[in-house]
Design a protein around this motif. Structure first.
Motif, PDB file in Angstrom:
ATOM      1  N   ASN A  24       0.851  -1.129  -0.005  1.00 16.99           N
ATOM      2  CA  ASN A  24       0.061  -0.088   0.062  1.00 16.99           C
ATOM      3  C   ASN A  24       0.862   1.249  -0.090  1.00 16.99           C
ATOM      4  O   ASN A  24       0.575   2.181  -0.604  1.00 16.99           O
ATOM      5  N   LEU A  25       1.737   1.340   0.818  1.00 22.63           N
ATOM      6  CA  LEU A  25       2.976   2.352   0.687  1.00 22.63           C
ATOM      7  C   LEU A  25       3.653   2.733  -0.497  1.00 22.63           C
ATOM      8  O   LEU A  25       3.380   3.583  -0.975  1.00 22.63           O
ATOM      9  N   ASP A  30       0.598  10.293  -2.288  1.00 27.49           N
ATOM     10  CA  ASP A  30       0.272  11.486  -1.426  1.00 27.49           C
ATOM     11  C   ASP A  30       1.135  11.511  -0.322  1.00 27.49           C
ATOM     12  O   ASP A  30       1.443  12.571   0.597  1.00 27.49           O
ATOM     13  N   LEU A  31       2.382  10.711  -0.328  1.00 26.38           N
ATOM     14  CA  LEU A  31       3.533  10.605   0.841  1.00 26.38           C
ATOM     15  C   LEU A  31       4.739  10.836   0.129  1.00 26.38           C
ATOM     16  O   LEU A  31       4.895  10.510  -1.327  1.00 26.38           O
ATOM     17  N   LYS A  36       7.225   7.544   3.517  1.00 21.03           N
ATOM     18  CA  LYS A  36       7.121   6.187   3.148  1.00 21.03           C
ATOM     19  C   LYS A  36       8.072   5.592   4.090  1.00 21.03           C
ATOM     20  O   LYS A  36       7.713   4.406   4.518  1.00 21.03           O
ATOM     21  N   ALA A  37       9.214   5.917   3.973  1.00 16.12           N
ATOM     22  CA  ALA A  37      10.329   5.026   4.824  1.00 16.12           C
ATOM     23  C   ALA A  37      10.164   4.881   6.225  1.00 16.12           C
ATOM     24  O   ALA A  37      10.128   4.065   6.972  1.00 16.12           O
ATOM     25  N   GLY A  59      -4.547   4.543   6.189  1.00 18.33           N
ATOM     26  CA  GLY A  59      -3.795   3.484   5.277  1.00 18.33           C
ATOM     27  C   GLY A  59      -4.983   2.391   5.374  1.00 18.33           C
ATOM     28  O   GLY A  59      -6.074   2.268   6.136  1.00 18.33           O
ATOM     29  N   VAL A  60      -4.616   1.199   4.289  1.00 20.78           N
ATOM     30  CA  VAL A  60      -5.601   0.242   4.251  1.00 20.78           C
ATOM     31  C   VAL A  60      -4.857  -1.077   3.941  1.00 20.78           C
ATOM     32  O   VAL A  60      -3.513  -0.834   3.176  1.00 20.78           O
ATOM     33  N   LEU A  61      -5.376  -2.090   4.368  1.00 17.79           N
ATOM     34  CA  LEU A  61      -4.532  -3.494   3.976  1.00 17.79           C
ATOM     35  C   LEU A  61      -4.818  -4.039   2.660  1.00 17.79           C
ATOM     36  O   LEU A  61      -4.201  -5.005   2.220  1.00 17.79           O
ATOM     37  N   TRP A  62      -6.079  -3.660   2.135  1.00 18.43           N
ATOM     38  CA  TRP A  62      -6.489  -4.011   0.783  1.00 18.43           C
ATOM     39  C   TRP A  62      -7.335  -3.278   0.204  1.00 18.43           C
ATOM     40  O   TRP A  62      -8.039  -2.379   0.915  1.00 18.43           O
TER      41      TRP A  62
END
Length: 62
Positions: A24-25, A30-31, A36-37, A59-62
């Motif tokens: 997802n990252l 937008d990041l 992200k790191a 965030g979301v996992l899917w």
């Protein structure tokens, strides 16, 4: 219901949740690279990293 399921996945299947977080990252535009790191490192915290990403990082996992 989806949030509850994501939290259970994060708590019990941490390795899967971390990989889903990283995927997802990679797709988020937008990041910044630094954000992200930081989220990628936070996701490694056992049991709480992916949960924090879902609740705080939007965030979301899917």
């Amino acid at each position: 219901m989806k949030l509850t399921l994501e939290i259970l996945i994060s708590a019990f299947l941490h390795p899967v949740a971390v990989v889903l977080t990283w995927i997802n990252l990679a797709a988020r535009s937008d990041l910044t690279s630094m954000q992200k790191a930081i989220w990628a490192i936070v996701a490694l915290l056992w049991g709480v990293g992916p949960i924090l990403y879902i609740l705080v990082g939007d965030g979301v996992l899917w």
